[in-house]
Design an enzyme around this catalytic site. Structure first.
Site, PDB file in Angstrom:
ATOM      1  N   ARG A  56       0.881  -1.117  -0.007  1.00 51.87           N
ATOM      2  CA  ARG A  56       0.023  -0.016  -0.209  1.00 51.87           C
ATOM      3  C   ARG A  56       1.051   1.304  -0.285  1.00 51.87           C
ATOM      4  O   ARG A  56       1.993   1.140   0.597  1.00 51.87           O
ATOM      5  CB  ARG A  56      -0.892   0.124   1.235  1.00 51.87           C
ATOM      6  CG  ARG A  56      -2.016   1.134   1.215  1.00 51.87           C
ATOM      7  CD  ARG A  56      -2.870   1.352   2.596  1.00 51.87           C
ATOM      8  NE  ARG A  56      -3.422   2.646   2.399  1.00 51.87           N
ATOM      9  CZ  ARG A  56      -4.130   3.181   3.438  1.00 51.87           C
ATOM     10  NH1 ARG A  56      -4.067   2.857   4.609  1.00 51.87           N
ATOM     11  NH2 ARG A  56      -4.801   4.137   3.216  1.00 51.87           N
ATOM     12  N   HIS A  57       0.461   2.414  -0.632  1.00 56.04           N
ATOM     13  CA  HIS A  57       1.367   3.613  -0.629  1.00 56.04           C
ATOM     14  C   HIS A  57       1.396   3.971   0.843  1.00 56.04           C
ATOM     15  O   HIS A  57       0.799   3.767   1.964  1.00 56.04           O
ATOM     16  CB  HIS A  57       0.250   4.772  -1.555  1.00 56.04           C
ATOM     17  CG  HIS A  57      -0.913   4.731  -0.854  1.00 56.04           C
ATOM     18  ND1 HIS A  57      -1.266   5.732   0.157  1.00 56.04           N
ATOM     19  CD2 HIS A  57      -1.974   4.525  -1.286  1.00 56.04           C
ATOM     20  CE1 HIS A  57      -2.532   5.716   0.360  1.00 56.04           C
ATOM     21  NE2 HIS A  57      -3.098   5.054  -0.486  1.00 56.04           N
ATOM     22  N   HIS A  92      -3.300   0.358  -3.396  1.00 59.39           N
ATOM     23  CA  HIS A  92      -4.066   0.833  -2.225  1.00 59.39           C
ATOM     24  C   HIS A  92      -4.304   0.024  -1.291  1.00 59.39           C
ATOM     25  O   HIS A  92      -3.926  -1.108  -1.286  1.00 59.39           O
ATOM     26  CB  HIS A  92      -5.413   1.723  -2.963  1.00 59.39           C
ATOM     27  CG  HIS A  92      -5.102   2.553  -4.160  1.00 59.39           C
ATOM     28  ND1 HIS A  92      -5.030   3.984  -3.918  1.00 59.39           N
ATOM     29  CD2 HIS A  92      -4.891   2.191  -5.459  1.00 59.39           C
ATOM     30  CE1 HIS A  92      -4.693   4.370  -5.114  1.00 59.39           C
ATOM     31  NE2 HIS A  92      -4.723   3.596  -5.742  1.00 59.39           N
TER      32      HIS A  92
END
Length: 367
Positions: free
Chosen positions: A131-132, A313
């Site tokens: 995930r970012h 995400h």
């Protein structure tokens, strides 16, 4: 000095004089330095930002990788007590004794078997989904845009955790729905890459969602792994979030030209598999789209023994892996699952073709 003594010293990394375990090879140091210089050559602004930020946030850490590095020190006692070794003997440096072989080919055959075993163990593709990092709008709220920009589009850094500078984009209004990482998010992404580098993982390909926060995360992770100039980022629209979650508007992402102008290492020849997104896409359709994208990407790399990095995400860790392991989608639970996934959390799949399993992973911890 006898010829055997010279060979022994060469084996220990020394060509003249006595062995000193504290001596570090200059060639190794020069090699690491040149690699580091190459990895940071594309973005002088980014490197300057990181250097300044490390002084401010040097106590911050997001990983607990459990790596204990121990320096192995060699001991060379009784160097003078050397004996000649025949072609049918091998000198064991640990036991300091001769090991007899009835047949020299048996030793070579043993080495070949060990190499084959290692190759079989590694002959699986690894998929790393991350995930970012921390995003600006979640930390500072929806009003961050009004506070950070004036009417002319001039950026004002009103908090130390805002990025020192922002990438240039043609329309600054696009930052409203496509926000960047915070300064701490950039630093932690870089440190995530450093932790992955220490595990010995080697990334062969990198795919990222078109969101700026994902691209910045991918860039910082590859930088931390010393692969920034070696592994270009492939922008894949199919890695973006569920369309229904952006019912009001799909963000206007930065173009490939804009990303390249900002000195990001983007693979310009790559064409996204997904061509468009619909705001009518529900959670089940999102699962199906994610699975289809993964399958098509894997068909492009139908080779074993490679590692592919995906930056997406929070729900990406669920939707990109769920059907690969043979499980059914759970669209009604997706939002609750996504809320439990922290920034820079990751998962790793290992396998080939239609057989994939989860493996132990370094999980990000927010501090």
């Amino acid at each position: 000095m006898s010829s055997f003594q010279k060979l022994l010293n060469r084996f220990l990394g020394q060509f003249d004089g006595s062995y000193d375990p504290n001596i570090i090879s200059k060639n190794s140091s020069d090699l690491n330095l040149s690699t580091l210089q190459r990895s940071r050559s594309l973005s002088k602004v980014t490197n300057t930002r990181r250097k300044r930020s490390f002084d401010v946030f040097k106590s911050a850490s997001c990983l607990s990788c459990g790596i204990n590095e121990q320096d192995q020190q060699l001991s060379m006692n009784n160097n003078d007590k050397l004996v000649s070794i025949s072609s049918k003997h091998e000198y064991n440096f640990e036991s300091k004794s001769l090991v007899s072989h009835s047949n020299e080919l048996s030793f070579l055959h043993h080495q070949q078997q060990q190499q084959l075993i290692k190759q079989k163990r590694r002959a699986k593709t690894k998929l790393i989904i991350i995930r970012h990092g921390e995003r600006v709008d979640v930390l500072f709220g929806d009003n961050w845009f009004q506070e950070a920009f004036d009417r002319a589009g001039n950026y004002r850094r009103f908090h130390t955790n805002l990025p020192i500078s922002l990438p240039y984009r043609q329309n600054f209004q696009d930052y409203r729905y496509d926000p960047p990482l915070t300064e701490l998010g950039l630093i932690r992404s870089f440190r995530t890459g450093e932790a992955l580098y220490r595990t010995g993982l080697r990334i062969d390909h990198c795919y990222s969602s078109p969101s700026l926060r994902c691209i910045q995360t991918a860039d910082a992770i590859l930088d931390g792994m010393k692969l920034r100039t070696l592994v270009p980022i492939r922008i894949e629209l199919g890695l973006f979030e569920c369309g229904l979650w952006h019912k009001s508007v799909i963000p206007h992402f930065m173009s490939i030209n804009e990303l390249v102008l900002n000195r990001l290492n983007i693979e310009t020849s790559y064409n996204s598999i997904q061509k468009s997104l619909s705001t009518d896409e529900n959670e089940y359709d999102y699962y199906e789209r994610s699975h289809s994208i993964m399958r098509q990407i894997l068909l492009k790399h139908d080779i074993n023994d490679m590692t592919i990095l995906f930056i997406g995400h929070a729900p990406s860790l669920e939707t990109l892996t769920r059907q690969l392991i043979g499980a059914k989608p759970r669209p009604n639970e997706l939002k609750q699952i996504a809320q439990k996934i922290n920034y820079l959390s990751l998962t790793i799949l290992e396998g080939q073709r239609n057989s994939w399993t989860f493996v132990d992973a370094i999980l990000a911890k927010q501090t």
